[in-house]
Design an enzyme around this catalytic site. Structure first.
Site, mmCIF file in Angstrom:
data_model
loop_
_atom_site.group_PDB
_atom_site.id
_atom_site.type_symbol
_atom_site.label_atom_id
_atom_site.label_comp_id
_atom_site.label_asym_id
_atom_site.label_seq_id
_atom_site.Cartn_x
_atom_site.Cartn_y
_atom_site.Cartn_z
ATOM 1 N N ASP A 197 0.852 -1.202 0.000
ATOM 2 C CA ASP A 197 0.000 0.000 0.000
ATOM 3 C C ASP A 197 0.883 1.246 0.000
ATOM 4 O OD1 ASP A 197 -2.242 -1.551 0.124
ATOM 5 O OD2 ASP A 197 -3.009 -0.698 1.989
ATOM 6 N N ASP A 199 0.341 4.026 1.495
ATOM 7 C CA ASP A 199 0.277 4.861 2.696
ATOM 8 C C ASP A 199 0.862 4.195 3.935
ATOM 9 O OD1 ASP A 199 -1.647 2.931 3.150
ATOM 10 O OD2 ASP A 199 -3.337 4.261 2.772
ATOM 11 N N TRP A 259 -13.316 -0.923 -2.777
ATOM 12 C CA TRP A 259 -12.604 -1.239 -1.544
ATOM 13 C C TRP A 259 -13.001 -2.599 -0.960
ATOM 14 C CZ3 TRP A 259 -13.616 -2.613 3.382
ATOM 15 C CH2 TRP A 259 -12.565 -2.506 4.301
ATOM 16 N N GLU A 262 -10.174 -8.113 -1.639
ATOM 17 C CA GLU A 262 -9.130 -8.680 -2.519
ATOM 18 C C GLU A 262 -7.989 -9.305 -1.720
ATOM 19 O OE1 GLU A 262 -9.111 -5.546 -1.650
ATOM 20 O OE2 GLU A 262 -6.996 -5.310 -1.163
ATOM 21 N N ASP A 263 -7.725 -8.759 -0.545
ATOM 22 C CA ASP A 263 -6.643 -9.303 0.293
ATOM 23 C C ASP A 263 -7.057 -10.657 0.890
ATOM 24 O OD1 ASP A 263 -8.580 -7.907 1.732
ATOM 25 O OD2 ASP A 263 -7.177 -7.090 3.205
ATOM 26 N N MET A 289 0.347 4.261 9.257
ATOM 27 C CA MET A 289 -0.440 4.551 8.054
ATOM 28 C C MET A 289 -0.741 6.042 8.046
ATOM 29 S SD MET A 289 -3.751 2.708 6.350
ATOM 30 C CE MET A 289 -5.172 3.609 6.882
ATOM 31 N N HIS A 292 -5.836 9.030 6.108
ATOM 32 C CA HIS A 292 -6.572 9.351 4.882
ATOM 33 C C HIS A 292 -8.026 8.949 5.031
ATOM 34 C CE1 HIS A 292 -7.089 5.192 3.454
ATOM 35 N NE2 HIS A 292 -5.909 4.963 4.007
ATOM 36 N N ARG A 294 -11.532 7.544 2.806
ATOM 37 C CA ARG A 294 -11.789 6.674 1.651
ATOM 38 C C ARG A 294 -11.811 7.536 0.389
ATOM 39 N NH1 ARG A 294 -14.795 2.282 2.653
ATOM 40 N NH2 ARG A 294 -13.172 2.027 4.176
HETATM 41 C C1 UD2 Z 1 -6.925 -1.740 3.531
HETATM 42 C C2 UD2 Z 1 -5.717 -2.628 3.327
HETATM 43 C C3 UD2 Z 1 -5.370 -2.682 1.832
HETATM 44 C C4 UD2 Z 1 -6.539 -3.167 1.020
HETATM 45 C C5 UD2 Z 1 -7.750 -2.304 1.338
HETATM 46 C C6 UD2 Z 1 -9.018 -2.837 0.723
HETATM 47 C C7 UD2 Z 1 -4.502 -2.293 5.363
HETATM 48 C C8 UD2 Z 1 -3.416 -1.606 6.064
HETATM 49 N N1 UD2 Z 1 -4.625 -2.065 4.069
HETATM 50 O O1 UD2 Z 1 -6.520 -0.426 3.179
HETATM 51 O O2 UD2 Z 1 -4.245 -3.501 1.612
HETATM 52 O O3 UD2 Z 1 -6.776 -4.507 1.271
HETATM 53 O O4 UD2 Z 1 -7.997 -2.201 2.736
HETATM 54 O O5 UD2 Z 1 -9.033 -2.726 -0.649
HETATM 55 O O6 UD2 Z 1 -5.224 -3.043 5.949
HETATM 56 N N2 UD2 Z 1 -5.174 3.399 -3.588
HETATM 57 C C9 UD2 Z 1 -4.796 4.538 -4.337
HETATM 58 N N3 UD2 Z 1 -5.732 5.405 -4.764
HETATM 59 C C10 UD2 Z 1 -7.056 5.235 -4.499
HETATM 60 C C11 UD2 Z 1 -7.433 4.108 -3.761
HETATM 61 C C12 UD2 Z 1 -6.491 3.225 -3.300
HETATM 62 O O7 UD2 Z 1 -3.619 4.749 -4.590
HETATM 63 O O8 UD2 Z 1 -7.859 6.075 -4.921
HETATM 64 C C13 UD2 Z 1 -4.171 2.373 -3.233
HETATM 65 C C14 UD2 Z 1 -3.139 2.867 -2.247
HETATM 66 O O9 UD2 Z 1 -1.940 2.178 -2.455
HETATM 67 C C15 UD2 Z 1 -3.788 2.484 -0.926
HETATM 68 C C16 UD2 Z 1 -4.370 1.107 -1.279
HETATM 69 O O10 UD2 Z 1 -4.811 1.260 -2.618
HETATM 70 O O11 UD2 Z 1 -2.886 2.446 0.129
HETATM 71 C C17 UD2 Z 1 -5.498 0.642 -0.358
HETATM 72 O O12 UD2 Z 1 -6.532 1.610 -0.310
HETATM 73 P P1 UD2 Z 1 -6.859 2.421 1.050
HETATM 74 O O13 UD2 Z 1 -5.592 2.876 1.663
HETATM 75 O O14 UD2 Z 1 -7.857 3.468 0.708
HETATM 76 O O15 UD2 Z 1 -7.587 1.344 1.928
HETATM 77 P P2 UD2 Z 1 -7.314 0.906 3.459
HETATM 78 O O16 UD2 Z 1 -6.411 1.827 4.155
HETATM 79 O O17 UD2 Z 1 -8.615 0.625 4.114
HETATM 80 MN MN MN Z 2 -4.828 2.993 3.608
#
Ligand code: UD2
Ligand code: MN
Length: 348
Positions: A197, A199, A259, A262-263, A289, A292, A294
């Site tokens: 990721d 972030d 969102w 997939e993981d 992290m 940020h 959504r």
């Molecule tokens: C969680 C998971 C992530 C993924 C996601 C669900 C953790 C720490 N991370 O992240 O691996 O499974 O849930 O899909 O548990 N991104 C962009 N631009 C966008 C949207 C996403 O660059 O507009 C990329 C970026 O690398 C980001 C990653 O996708 O870090 C995951 O998206 P998130 O950070 O919004 O989601 P998060 O933090 O819930």
């Molecule tokens: Mn994130």
């Protein structure tokens, strides 16, 4: 004016003599120096005997050619140690709003087009870091700022790939990571892939970005969740799989748009192959992290549970072997390879 005593004349002449003597010694020194240079110069390109007349010199030259000359054939580098001596442990992270890409570039001069390898030893693994991305430039900057020195301290041969989703169709993290794997393998036969990721910044450089005999999950905890594992099968954020492991599970599913899920799908694939997820100790596998919300274009995927239920039936046909995309551009920037792709859109 114009008058000079005999004492003064002697003094002037003395100056000239002194100057002459200095010049002579400088000349002698230069002659001596060039003699040394000839003796030390690489000699493998000509028959030494033809170049050298004197016996003692010839002997010296023969001795030189008998032992390998470091300038011509550099000694093969030894494998880097099991544990890098450069590791620092828990790190003080910084997220300065004034940080610029130029600063990160000048801090990482040894990185060429996103790639680095240690100069004094042979890295134990060659690792491709794959980062799915769209519109998170500031997060990317912070990550590059921390990750490059972190990976260099681990004495890895590595390259960073940013896979940018073109357009504004719903985001698809998993498919971008499949693209990253396929594109990175066109450059080099990487041993290991880190799915990362944008972030998440690692807090401890003992969290090694290398692959193990089993797939590895590198995020046990992060700041936002009190550094606790979110749930038992959690496999998101940052994961490491070697080339064969990822190929064996047919990569990620391409069908998770938006969102979530997939993981978990990747974890199911890994478990179907009877592989076992490993994790580093909790006090090491810690991340910050960057805060940020959504993103728009990455709304929650309502189909994710249905998709997850079908994974055992479809994984063979949905994955690396069905990943179609169009590469819009591939730029080799100083700190990363920037791959921009059109990955299509959801079926319905
Ligand atoms: C969680 C998971 C992530 C993924 C996601 C669900 C953790 C720490 N991370 O992240 O691996 O499974 O849930 O899909 O548990 N991104 C962009 N631009 C966008 C949207 C996403 O660059 O507009 C990329 C970026 O690398 C980001 C990653 O996708 O870090 C995951 O998206 P998130 O950070 O919004 O989601 P998060 O933090 O819930
Ligand atoms: Mn994130």
């Amino acid at each position: 004016m114009g008058f000079c005593s005999p004492v003064c004349k002697v003094y002037r002449r003395g100056k000239y003599i002194l100057l002459f003597l200095i010049s002579l010694s400088v000349l002698a020194w230069i002659a001596n120096l060039s003699g040394e240079t000839i003796k030390d110069a690489p000699v493998s390109f000509a028959t030494p005997q033809a170049l050298v007349k004197g016996d003692s010199l010839r002997e010296k030259l023969n001795a030189l050619t008998a032992t390998p000359n470091r300038l011509i054939t550099p000694a093969p580098k030894e494998e880097c140690p099991q544990e890098s001596p450069l590791l620092q442990g828990a790190l003080k992270l910084s997220f300065e709003s004034s940080l610029k890409l130029k600063d990160v570039e000048s801090d990482n001069k040894a990185v060429i087009e996103g790639e680095f390898e240690p100069s004094d030893c042979t890295a134990r693994q060659s690792v491709a870091i794959l980062i799915p991305h769209r519109g998170r430039e500031k997060h990317l900057l912070y990550l590059l700022h921390h990750l490059h020195p972190f990976l260099q301290r681990q004495q890895l041969h590595y390259a960073i790939y940013i896979i940018q989703q073109a357009g504004d169709v719903t985001f698809n993290r998993a498919k971008l990571l499949n693209v990253g794997y396929l594109e990175a393998l066109k450059d080099y036969s990487w041993d290991c892939f880190i799915f990362h990721d944008v972030d998440l910044v690692p807090e401890n450089d003992h969290n090694l970005y290398v692959c193990d005999k089993q797939p590895k999950h590198l995020v046990v905890g992060r700041n936002a969740t009190g550094y606790k594992l979110r749930y038992k099968g959690y496999f998101g954020g940052v994961t490491a799989m070697n080339k064969e492991q990822f190929f064996q599970v047919n990569g990620f599913s391409n069908n998770y748009w938006g969102w979530g899920g997939e993981d978990d799908d990747l974890r199911v694939r890994v478990e179907l192959q009877k592989m076992k997820i490993v994790r580093p100790p909790a006090d090491i596998a810690r991340y910050t992290m960057v805060f940020h919300k959504r993103d728009s274009g990455n709304e929650i995927n309502k189909d994710r549970m249905t998709l997850l239920g079908r994974t055992p039936l479809v994984w063979r046909k949905d994955g690396l072997n069905s990943c179609t995309y169009k590469t819009m551009s591939l730029e080799r920037l100083p700190l990363y390879v920037n791959v921009t792709v059109d990955i299509g859109k959801p079926l319905s």
